[in-house]
Motif scaffolding. Structure first.
Motif, PDB file in Angstrom:
ATOM      1  N   ALA A 235      84.181  13.807  49.939  1.00 61.66           N
ATOM      2  CA  ALA A 235      84.474  13.913  51.376  1.00 61.66           C
ATOM      3  C   ALA A 235      83.340  13.315  52.208  1.00 61.66           C
ATOM      4  N   ASP A 236      83.683  12.767  53.358  1.00 61.75           N
ATOM      5  CA  ASP A 236      82.684  12.288  54.312  1.00 61.75           C
ATOM      6  C   ASP A 236      82.267  13.375  55.284  1.00 61.75           C
ATOM      7  N   VAL A 237      83.138  14.358  55.466  1.00 60.74           N
ATOM      8  CA  VAL A 237      82.868  15.453  56.400  1.00 60.74           C
ATOM      9  C   VAL A 237      83.162  16.771  55.697  1.00 60.74           C
ATOM     10  N   GLY A 238      82.262  17.723  55.822  1.00 59.68           N
ATOM     11  CA  GLY A 238      82.465  19.045  55.255  1.00 59.68           C
ATOM     12  C   GLY A 238      82.515  20.099  56.351  1.00 59.68           C
ATOM     13  N   CYS A 279      78.695  14.723  55.839  1.00 57.68           N
ATOM     14  CA  CYS A 279      78.197  14.847  54.473  1.00 57.68           C
ATOM     15  C   CYS A 279      77.002  13.935  54.202  1.00 57.68           C
ATOM     16  N   ARG A 280      76.620  13.100  55.145  1.00 56.11           N
ATOM     17  CA  ARG A 280      75.437  12.263  54.980  1.00 56.11           C
ATOM     18  C   ARG A 280      74.208  12.913  55.613  1.00 56.11           C
ATOM     19  N   SER A 281      74.363  14.017  56.291  1.00 57.23           N
ATOM     20  CA  SER A 281      73.249  14.695  56.945  1.00 57.23           C
ATOM     21  C   SER A 281      72.413  15.454  55.931  1.00 57.23           C
ATOM     22  N   ALA A 284      73.852  18.832  54.989  1.00 59.90           N
ATOM     23  CA  ALA A 284      75.129  18.945  54.294  1.00 59.90           C
ATOM     24  C   ALA A 284      75.027  19.732  52.997  1.00 59.90           C
ATOM     25  N   SER A 285      74.064  19.387  52.134  1.00 55.92           N
ATOM     26  CA  SER A 285      74.012  20.040  50.827  1.00 55.92           C
ATOM     27  C   SER A 285      73.557  21.490  50.917  1.00 55.92           C
ATOM     28  N   VAL A 286      72.834  21.848  51.988  1.00 51.84           N
ATOM     29  CA  VAL A 286      72.343  23.223  52.116  1.00 51.84           C
ATOM     30  C   VAL A 286      73.188  24.065  53.055  1.00 51.84           C
ATOM     31  N   MET A 287      74.182  23.454  53.722  1.00 53.47           N
ATOM     32  CA  MET A 287      75.009  24.202  54.663  1.00 53.47           C
ATOM     33  C   MET A 287      76.494  24.044  54.414  1.00 53.47           C
ATOM     34  N   SER A 288      76.862  23.326  53.349  1.00 56.23           N
ATOM     35  CA  SER A 288      78.280  23.120  53.080  1.00 56.23           C
ATOM     36  C   SER A 288      78.521  23.110  51.573  1.00 56.23           C
ATOM     37  N   VAL A 289      79.667  23.617  51.185  1.00 54.57           N
ATOM     38  CA  VAL A 289      80.062  23.552  49.771  1.00 54.57           C
ATOM     39  C   VAL A 289      81.047  22.411  49.541  1.00 54.57           C
ATOM     40  N   ASP A 290      81.277  21.592  50.565  1.00 56.28           N
ATOM     41  CA  ASP A 290      82.302  20.543  50.503  1.00 56.28           C
ATOM     42  C   ASP A 290      81.741  19.153  50.261  1.00 56.28           C
ATOM     43  N   CYS A 291      80.419  18.994  50.313  1.00 55.37           N
ATOM     44  CA  CYS A 291      79.827  17.661  50.339  1.00 55.37           C
ATOM     45  C   CYS A 291      79.180  17.294  49.007  1.00 55.37           C
ATOM     46  N   GLY A 292      79.507  16.097  48.523  1.00 55.27           N
ATOM     47  CA  GLY A 292      78.923  15.594  47.292  1.00 55.27           C
ATOM     48  C   GLY A 292      78.383  14.194  47.463  1.00 55.27           C
ATOM     49  N   CYS A 293      78.310  13.478  46.363  1.00 54.67           N
ATOM     50  CA  CYS A 293      77.697  12.147  46.337  1.00 54.67           C
ATOM     51  C   CYS A 293      78.698  11.012  46.510  1.00 54.67           C
ATOM     52  N   GLY A 294      79.966  11.312  46.750  1.00 48.76           N
ATOM     53  CA  GLY A 294      80.933  10.266  47.033  1.00 48.76           C
ATOM     54  C   GLY A 294      81.555   9.662  45.780  1.00 48.76           C
ATOM     55  N   ILE A 295      82.437   8.702  46.009  1.00 50.65           N
ATOM     56  CA  ILE A 295      83.127   8.023  44.906  1.00 50.65           C
ATOM     57  C   ILE A 295      82.111   7.310  44.022  1.00 50.65           C
ATOM     58  N   GLY A 296      82.207   7.543  42.727  1.00 53.84           N
ATOM     59  CA  GLY A 296      81.267   6.914  41.806  1.00 53.84           C
ATOM     60  C   GLY A 296      79.835   7.340  42.035  1.00 53.84           C
ATOM     61  N   LEU A 297      79.629   8.456  42.764  1.00 52.71           N
ATOM     62  CA  LEU A 297      78.293   8.983  43.092  1.00 52.71           C
ATOM     63  C   LEU A 297      77.470   7.961  43.874  1.00 52.71           C
ATOM     64  N   PHE A 378      70.747   2.555  50.850  1.00 56.71           N
ATOM     65  CA  PHE A 378      69.780   3.337  51.604  1.00 56.71           C
ATOM     66  C   PHE A 378      70.255   3.596  53.031  1.00 56.71           C
ATOM     67  N   TYR A 379      70.693   2.541  53.729  1.00 55.15           N
ATOM     68  CA  TYR A 379      71.086   2.709  55.134  1.00 55.15           C
ATOM     69  C   TYR A 379      72.383   3.504  55.291  1.00 55.15           C
ATOM     70  N   ARG A 380      73.239   3.476  54.280  1.00 54.49           N
ATOM     71  CA  ARG A 380      74.467   4.277  54.346  1.00 54.49           C
ATOM     72  C   ARG A 380      74.198   5.750  54.036  1.00 54.49           C
ATOM     73  N   SER A 381      73.223   6.006  53.160  1.00 56.75           N
ATOM     74  CA  SER A 381      73.111   7.343  52.580  1.00 56.75           C
ATOM     75  C   SER A 381      71.745   7.987  52.763  1.00 56.75           C
ATOM     76  N   SER A 382      70.705   7.387  52.215  1.00 61.40           N
ATOM     77  CA  SER A 382      69.396   8.039  52.219  1.00 61.40           C
ATOM     78  C   SER A 382      68.742   8.057  53.587  1.00 61.40           C
ATOM     79  N   ALA A 383      68.922   6.994  54.387  1.00 62.53           N
ATOM     80  CA  ALA A 383      68.327   6.997  55.729  1.00 62.53           C
ATOM     81  C   ALA A 383      68.899   8.121  56.587  1.00 62.53           C
TER      82      ALA A 383
END
Length: 646
Positions: A235-238, A279-281, A284-297, A378-383
């Motif tokens: 998901a993109d949004v949790g 889910c890119r914030s 996300a990982s500490v406040m939602s149970v819906d967010c992961g690493c995306g398609i193909g991680l 990086f600019y899509r995810s880690s930044a």
């Protein structure tokens, strides 16, 4: 009129014309002189990056050799571009060393080795602090110690005696994925183009760590990976999650099966339960149970361990001839992977400025850049994952005004497209040349460091105190404090341009969330500001009526104009052109500038500005000048009786 008075009487353009005319003339039918050979050797070193070949020397010696045409061709070549790029990469020191980590837990997949149902070891990938619905593993590895026999603590070696995990439990807690680092076509329903088997012509610069390609036995090729189920979500949004588990009382034993206390629930999560969150914030990982690493991680980088900065890919060990011709290779950690490509972005940006002969002012004002696959990831995810934590108290859950808009990244750029560089014409309205690149903002982590770097690199000035006396003072305003004012009267207003770019990162603080003057962050009766205000608002300049944003006190106007404002103001200053001319001239002359160079510098500056701040015309004039020809013939004085020291 004497020769010296006649020289002073020349105008700048006339002086430059005289300099070019007086340069070492191209050879005629006669053999070149020793001085001409040395001059040609210097030209080849500076414009080709190497000594001249025998064929080129024969060309020099041939009748009718056109030196002007030879120089023009080299000024259009890659060695010239690398030469200019290296000048400013060295001035700004934009290669990052091992100091400093960048391994966001939101985008870093660590792994632990467990025992499968058949007793054979297998890897399970996970994120630290990942929220999970089951209380015993909420915020931890997806198997409790009682289930796996292992204690998987943050940034620590996995300990314990492993026990086989039943198949039912393994399937309940994990899922199998064909990830981006193994499959070129990871976005397909059933990926088949695996690295080393079916992936035709992989990018030669894309080299996953061997440990990521095989199973724990070190021989069996990895075809798919096991990942904790929450991390595999796409998901993109949790939704914000709150467990309502009360905090552990001080001194109380840990709940059964947990390696550490339960995840702390703050008031914000409870008050905003169920609301959407990107889910890119970082939240996300500490406040939602819906967010992961995306398609193909694809939004995470895999590590080879559970450590603080695990290894991920191999990169060139040394690149004295450029990344296209590396010498050796070495494993890089996730931090090293990021930092290497941040520096490469700066190199490609500068290479475009010099290679396309752009207006040099764009080194600070240009909104364009170049990215490859690792930078796109990086600019899509880690930044975005660098934001936000305490920002949520001001209503900011995600990076709302990024310096590089993630939407500017073309979707067709895959994480493993390492050698293919894509031109990004516009990063966004807050972009400003190299000033807003991650390598600059990381190298110079504080507002003052960023300001001082620009002041030195592009105005050729430094902050030097008039005297060393530092009398005791309670004055917080460094612009007037005795012993500090001589430097900080200039430094503080310059640093104010970076007020809205957080220190140590690239998160932009929008005015809608963080006004320069904020009554919410006013001082209390004890003269303090509490909670999240302390991080963003400076008590030293705040009052009982309002808090003042950190760094803004010296110039609220500069704070609002931001990095683009400092770029515009610096490039309008006359010192900007003078500094560029001095830096490049000194580099090509191979010696410090002297008083005798003043007339030449004036002529070069006038040429540089009149030609639209184009470096190519400047360098052409430098290498055609008598000063450059003389520099190629300079020899250190040797003691009589031999060249060695006595």
């Amino acid at each position: 009129m004497s020769g010296s008075r006649a020289l002073r009487a020349l105008t700048a353009p006339a002086l430059l014309a005289a300099a070019v005319a007086a340069s070492v003339a191209p050879p005629s039918a006669a053999a070149p002189t020793l001085e001409q050979y040395r001059y040609f050797r210097a030209l080849s070193l500076d414009l080709e990056g190497r000594l001249p070949t025998r064929e080129e020397l024969a060309e020099l010696e041939a009748p009718g050799f056109d030196l002007d045409a030879w120089i023009e061709r080299r000024l259009d070549g890659p060695a010239y571009v690398e030469r200019l790029t290296r000048i400013y990469m060295d001035v700004l020191r934009l290669e990052l060393g091992p100091v400093g980590l960048f391994t966001p837990s939101e985008t870093t997949l660590r792994r632990a080795q467990v025992l499968g149902p058949d007793g054979k070891p297998l890897y399970v990938y996970y994120r630290q602090n990942q929220r999970r619905l089951l209380p015993v593993i909420d915020g931890e590895f997806c198997f409790a110690e009682a289930e796996s026999g292992l204690r998987v603590a943050n940034f620590a070696q996995v300990t314990g005696t492993p026990r086989p995990i039943p198949q039912r439990l393994l399937d309940e807690r994990t899922t199998v994925v064909r990830p981006f680092w193994l499959y070129r076509d990871y976005l397909s329903v059933v990926p088949t183009q695996r690295y080393g088997a079916g992936w035709k012509d992989p990018d030669s610069a894309y080299v996953p760590l061997p440990q990521l390609l095989v199973e724990p036995d070190g021989a069996t090729p990895t075809v798919e990976v096991r990942v904790c189920k929450e991390e595999a979500q796409t998901a993109d949004v949790g939704r914000i999650y709150a467990s309502d588990i009360p905090p552990l009382p001080k001194g109380a034993p840990l709940p059964a099966g947990r390696a550490r206390p339960p995840m702390p629930e703050d008031r914000y999560a409870r008050e905003h339960r169920g609301e959407p969150i990107s889910c890119r914030s970082a939240l996300a990982s500490v406040m939602s149970v819906d967010c992961g690493c995306g398609i193909g991680l694809e939004h995470c980088l895999p590590g080879d361990s559970s450590g603080r900065d695990p290894r991920v890919f191999s990169l060139p060990a040394h690149v004295p001839l450029g990344i296209e011709a590396p010498i050796g290779a070495a494993p890089r950690t996730i931090s090293g992977w990021h930092k290497f490509w941040w520096s490469q972005e700066a190199i490609h940006f500068m290479s475009h400025v010099f290679g396309a002969d752009r207006d040099f002012r764009e080194i600070l004002t240009g909104r364009y850049t170049f990215i490859n696959g690792p930078l796109a990831q990086f600019y899509r995810s880690s930044a975005p994952a660098a934001c936000c934590s305490l920002h949520r108290s001001f209503g900011m859950r995600e990076d709302e005004a990024p310096l590089f808009l993630p939407g500017a990244v073309p979707p067709v750029v895959a994480p493993h497209d390492v050698s293919q560089w894509t031109f990004i014409p516009d990063r966004g309205p807050r972009a400003a040349g190299i000033i807003t690149t991650p390598v600059f903002l990381t190298k110079y982590a504080s507002r003052r460091a960023r300001a001082a770097a620009l002041y030195s690199a592009f105005l050729c000035k430094s902050f030097t105190a008039e005297h060393a006396d530092l009398p005791p003072s309670d004055e917080p305003d460094l612009m007037v404090r005795p012993g500090c004012s001589s430097c900080h009267a200039r430094l503080e207003p310059l640093a104010a341009y970076f007020t809205r770019v957080e220190e140590t990162t690239w998160t932009y603080l929008p005015a809608s969330r963080f006004p320069v003057e904020n009554p919410v962050c006013k001082l209390n009766a004890e003269g303090k500001t509490g909670g999240s205000c302390q991080r963003f608002y400076d008590p030293a300049f705040s009052s009982r009526e309002r808090g003042v944003l950190r760094g803004a006190y010296a110039s609220p106007d500069h704070a609002e104009r931001g990095p683009a404002g400092v770029a515009a103001d610096l490039t309008r200053m006359p010192e900007f052109a003078s500094c560029a001319v001095e830096r490049v001239t000194e580099s090509f002359l191979g010696r410090p500038l002297r008083d005798e160079d003043e007339a030449l510098l004036r002529a070069l500056r006038e040429r540089f500005v009149s030609r639209g701040y184009r470096m190519r015309s400047l360098v052409e004039a430098i290498v055609r000048s008598p000063a450059y020809a003389r520099a190629s013939n300079d020899r250190p004085a040797l003691p009589r009786g031999g060249g060695g020291a006595r």
